[in-house]
Design a protein around this motif. Structure first.
Motif, PDB file in Angstrom:
ATOM      1  N   SER A 125      35.035   4.524  32.871  1.00  0.00           N
ATOM      2  CA  SER A 125      36.155   5.434  33.128  1.00  0.00           C
ATOM      3  C   SER A 125      35.992   6.120  34.476  1.00  0.00           C
ATOM      4  O   SER A 125      36.972   6.316  35.202  1.00  0.00           O
TER       5      SER A 125
ATOM      6  N   GLN B  30      36.921   3.510  37.020  1.00  0.00           N
ATOM      7  CA  GLN B  30      38.379   3.398  37.083  1.00  0.00           C
ATOM      8  C   GLN B  30      38.985   4.502  37.949  1.00  0.00           C
ATOM      9  O   GLN B  30      39.845   4.251  38.784  1.00  0.00           O
TER      10      GLN B  30
ATOM     11  N   LYS C 176      54.445   6.903  40.178  1.00  0.00           N
ATOM     12  CA  LYS C 176      53.617   6.001  39.383  1.00  0.00           C
ATOM     13  C   LYS C 176      52.139   6.369  39.540  1.00  0.00           C
ATOM     14  O   LYS C 176      51.389   6.391  38.550  1.00  0.00           O
TER      15      LYS C 176
ATOM     16  N   LYS D  38      49.547   7.455  36.596  1.00  0.00           N
ATOM     17  CA  LYS D  38      48.294   6.725  36.397  1.00  0.00           C
ATOM     18  C   LYS D  38      47.075   7.618  36.594  1.00  0.00           C
ATOM     19  O   LYS D  38      46.074   7.467  35.906  1.00  0.00           O
ATOM     20  N   THR D  39      47.158   8.568  37.513  1.00  0.00           N
ATOM     21  CA  THR D  39      46.045   9.496  37.731  1.00  0.00           C
ATOM     22  C   THR D  39      45.855  10.395  36.514  1.00  0.00           C
ATOM     23  O   THR D  39      44.716  10.628  36.075  1.00  0.00           O
TER      24      THR D  39
ATOM     25  N   LEU E 168      46.667   9.668  33.461  1.00  0.00           N
ATOM     26  CA  LEU E 168      46.109   8.810  32.408  1.00  0.00           C
ATOM     27  C   LEU E 168      44.627   8.527  32.665  1.00  0.00           C
ATOM     28  O   LEU E 168      43.816   8.530  31.727  1.00  0.00           O
ATOM     29  N   ALA E 169      44.254   8.293  33.911  1.00  0.00           N
ATOM     30  CA  ALA E 169      42.846   8.036  34.237  1.00  0.00           C
ATOM     31  C   ALA E 169      41.985   9.256  33.952  1.00  0.00           C
ATOM     32  O   ALA E 169      40.863   9.137  33.438  1.00  0.00           O
TER      33      ALA E 169
ATOM     34  N   ALA F  73      47.679   3.081  30.435  1.00  0.00           N
ATOM     35  CA  ALA F  73      47.571   3.000  31.899  1.00  0.00           C
ATOM     36  C   ALA F  73      47.793   1.570  32.381  1.00  0.00           C
ATOM     37  O   ALA F  73      48.446   1.349  33.411  1.00  0.00           O
TER      38      ALA F  73
END
Length: 118
Positions: free
Chosen positions: A40, A43, A65, A69-70, A72-73, A110
């Protein structure tokens, strides 16, 4: 610059595979293993580096987007961190099962955002 982008992309995809693979390797007794936590972090770092490389080049970045995604990461990383800590506190009792499910769900979400948000 293209080789750097490809190396970062490879590492980013490898991190995703390690998170999801780590979950399925322990699917009978779900728990957050240290490899999922390290993946993680991989990622998160490679994703941010990829955005930086693309920003420096001629390509355009969809900032909405990237923001999703950030988030979610960060969620994947926090869930993996909490699950890893809980697993260290009481190993073998399935204490981190819920966090393992949450970690993989956020990781799969993600991936879905990456693939379907064009």
């Amino acid at each position: 610059m293209e080789i750097l982008r490809l190396i970062l992309l490879f590492l980013h995809l490898l991190g995703m595979a390690l998170i999801i693979g780590g979950y399925f390797a322990n699917v009978k007794s779900p728990r957050v293993i240290p490899g999922m936590l390290h993946a993680s972090f991989l990622q998160l770092v490679t994703g941010l580096a990829l955005v930086g490389v693309v920003e420096m080049g001629p390509g355009e970045v969809d900032h909405a987007k990237i923001a999703v995604k950030t988030v979610l990461a960060i969620a994947v990383t926090v869930l993996a961190l909490l699950g890893n800590r809980r697993e260290k506190a009481s190993p073998g009792e399935g204490a981190s099962a819920g966090l393992a499910h949450g970690t993989v769900a956020a990781a799969v979400l993600a991936v879905a955002v990456a693939v379907f948000w064009v």
